[in-house]
Design a protein around this motif. Structure first.
Motif, PDB file in Angstrom:
ATOM      1  N   ALA A 193      45.830  50.159  52.699  1.00 12.75           N
ATOM      2  CA  ALA A 193      45.370  51.283  51.878  1.00 12.75           C
ATOM      3  C   ALA A 193      46.058  51.286  50.516  1.00 12.75           C
ATOM      4  O   ALA A 193      45.404  51.506  49.490  1.00 12.75           O
ATOM      5  N   VAL A 194      47.354  51.017  50.497  1.00 15.66           N
ATOM      6  CA  VAL A 194      48.091  50.993  49.230  1.00 15.66           C
ATOM      7  C   VAL A 194      47.563  49.879  48.337  1.00 15.66           C
ATOM      8  O   VAL A 194      47.278  50.091  47.149  1.00 15.66           O
ATOM      9  N   VAL A 195      47.417  48.684  48.899  1.00  5.60           N
ATOM     10  CA  VAL A 195      46.958  47.532  48.116  1.00  5.60           C
ATOM     11  C   VAL A 195      45.534  47.762  47.611  1.00  5.60           C
ATOM     12  O   VAL A 195      45.221  47.513  46.444  1.00  5.60           O
ATOM     13  N   ILE A 196      44.688  48.262  48.481  1.00  3.62           N
ATOM     14  CA  ILE A 196      43.292  48.480  48.095  1.00  3.62           C
ATOM     15  C   ILE A 196      43.187  49.606  47.073  1.00  3.62           C
ATOM     16  O   ILE A 196      42.370  49.550  46.152  1.00  3.62           O
ATOM     17  N   ASN A 197      44.028  50.615  47.190  1.00  4.95           N
ATOM     18  CA  ASN A 197      44.050  51.683  46.187  1.00  4.95           C
ATOM     19  C   ASN A 197      44.453  51.118  44.821  1.00  4.95           C
ATOM     20  O   ASN A 197      43.829  51.442  43.802  1.00  4.95           O
ATOM     21  N   GLU A 198      45.489  50.270  44.797  1.00  9.94           N
ATOM     22  CA  GLU A 198      45.900  49.637  43.545  1.00  9.94           C
ATOM     23  C   GLU A 198      44.764  48.787  42.966  1.00  9.94           C
ATOM     24  O   GLU A 198      44.538  48.772  41.757  1.00  9.94           O
ATOM     25  N   MET A 199      44.066  48.090  43.851  1.00  2.00           N
ATOM     26  CA  MET A 199      42.945  47.269  43.405  1.00  2.00           C
ATOM     27  C   MET A 199      41.848  48.156  42.823  1.00  2.00           C
ATOM     28  O   MET A 199      41.259  47.831  41.788  1.00  2.00           O
ATOM     29  N   GLY A 200      41.581  49.283  43.469  1.00  4.08           N
ATOM     30  CA  GLY A 200      40.577  50.216  42.961  1.00  4.08           C
ATOM     31  C   GLY A 200      40.941  50.753  41.587  1.00  4.08           C
ATOM     32  O   GLY A 200      40.082  50.886  40.717  1.00  4.08           O
ATOM     33  N   LEU A 201      42.222  51.038  41.394  1.00  5.40           N
ATOM     34  CA  LEU A 201      42.667  51.530  40.085  1.00  5.40           C
ATOM     35  C   LEU A 201      42.533  50.448  39.017  1.00  5.40           C
ATOM     36  O   LEU A 201      42.153  50.740  37.874  1.00  5.40           O
ATOM     37  N   ALA A 202      42.832  49.200  39.401  1.00  2.00           N
ATOM     38  CA  ALA A 202      42.660  48.092  38.450  1.00  2.00           C
ATOM     39  C   ALA A 202      41.183  47.896  38.111  1.00  2.00           C
ATOM     40  O   ALA A 202      40.822  47.672  36.947  1.00  2.00           O
ATOM     41  N   LEU A 203      40.322  47.996  39.120  1.00  5.33           N
ATOM     42  CA  LEU A 203      38.877  47.896  38.873  1.00  5.33           C
ATOM     43  C   LEU A 203      38.405  49.035  37.973  1.00  5.33           C
ATOM     44  O   LEU A 203      37.588  48.830  37.072  1.00  5.33           O
ATOM     45  N   GLU A 204      38.930  50.217  38.228  1.00  7.80           N
ATOM     46  CA  GLU A 204      38.558  51.376  37.423  1.00  7.80           C
ATOM     47  C   GLU A 204      38.950  51.162  35.959  1.00  7.80           C
ATOM     48  O   GLU A 204      38.170  51.470  35.049  1.00  7.80           O
ATOM     49  N   ALA A 205      40.146  50.614  35.751  1.00  4.12           N
ATOM     50  CA  ALA A 205      40.588  50.319  34.379  1.00  4.12           C
ATOM     51  C   ALA A 205      39.650  49.309  33.726  1.00  4.12           C
ATOM     52  O   ALA A 205      39.286  49.454  32.556  1.00  4.12           O
ATOM     53  N   GLY A 206      39.244  48.292  34.488  1.00  2.58           N
ATOM     54  CA  GLY A 206      38.314  47.297  33.954  1.00  2.58           C
ATOM     55  C   GLY A 206      36.958  47.884  33.645  1.00  2.58           C
ATOM     56  O   GLY A 206      36.327  47.526  32.644  1.00  2.58           O
ATOM     57  N   GLU A 207      36.496  48.806  34.493  1.00  2.00           N
ATOM     58  CA  GLU A 207      35.184  49.428  34.271  1.00  2.00           C
ATOM     59  C   GLU A 207      35.181  50.323  33.036  1.00  2.00           C
ATOM     60  O   GLU A 207      34.147  50.491  32.398  1.00  2.00           O
TER      61      GLU A 207
END
Length: 169
Positions: A97-111
């Motif tokens: 969950a922590v790793v995937i949350n970080e990934m989601g935040l990185a994707l959000e920044a890219g979007e």
């Protein structure tokens, strides 16, 4: 005579209470099945292809894995080895969950990156961040595989199968 009667009633009450408490967890087979059901929920959340690699979906998956970890923690088990396995899977789902949350935040920044020269540099950073974060899932997956192997050894094969709807009737 009255003292004896109260003593017997207390003993019977205590025996009933102990039986009901230990009976709640069930046999090792039942405990294995309960544990496997929660593990399956987490695995299913991770494995289901949603064909959407966007931040919202990724962040939602992180929330789902935290919910699975909460369910795992609340699972009442009396078997020592199964408790240890449950604890391990709780950690695995929390770590995912922590790793995937970080990934989601990185994707959000890219979007949210504007489409221009500066934005392109930010997008490259976001992609690198997602790639770096995704590499952190390998040891977590290995830990999950190890826990699954341990559970398979400890649990009888029939307990890992879903219970038939009419089996108790």
């Amino acid at each position: 005579m009255d003292f004896q009667f109260r003593r017997v009633v207390r003993l019977l009450t205590l025996a009933t209470l102990v039986t009901s408490l230990t009976g709640c967890a069930g046999s090792r087979q039942v405990q294995c099945r309960k544990l496997m059901e929660v593990v399956d929920q987490g695995n299913l959340a991770i494995a289901v292809p949603n064909n959407q690699d966007n931040s919202a979906t990724t962040l939602r998956l992180a929330q789902e894995l935290n919910i699975v970890a909460d369910q795992m923690e609340k699972l009442y088990l009396t078997n020592g080895r199964l408790k240890r396995i449950r604890s391990g899977f709780t950690e695995v789902f929390r770590e995912f969950a922590v790793v995937i949350n970080e990934m989601g935040l990185a994707l959000e920044a890219g979007e949210k990156t504007p489409i221009n020269v500066e934005g392109r540099a930010e997008l490259v950073k976001a992609i690198d961040k997602v790639n770096e974060i995704s590499q952190r899932t390998t040891p977590i997956s290995e830990k999950a595989d190890s826990l699954m192997a341990e559970m398979t050894k400890h649990c009888p094969p029939e307990s890992l199968q879903p219970e038939e709807p009419n089996a108790s009737q």
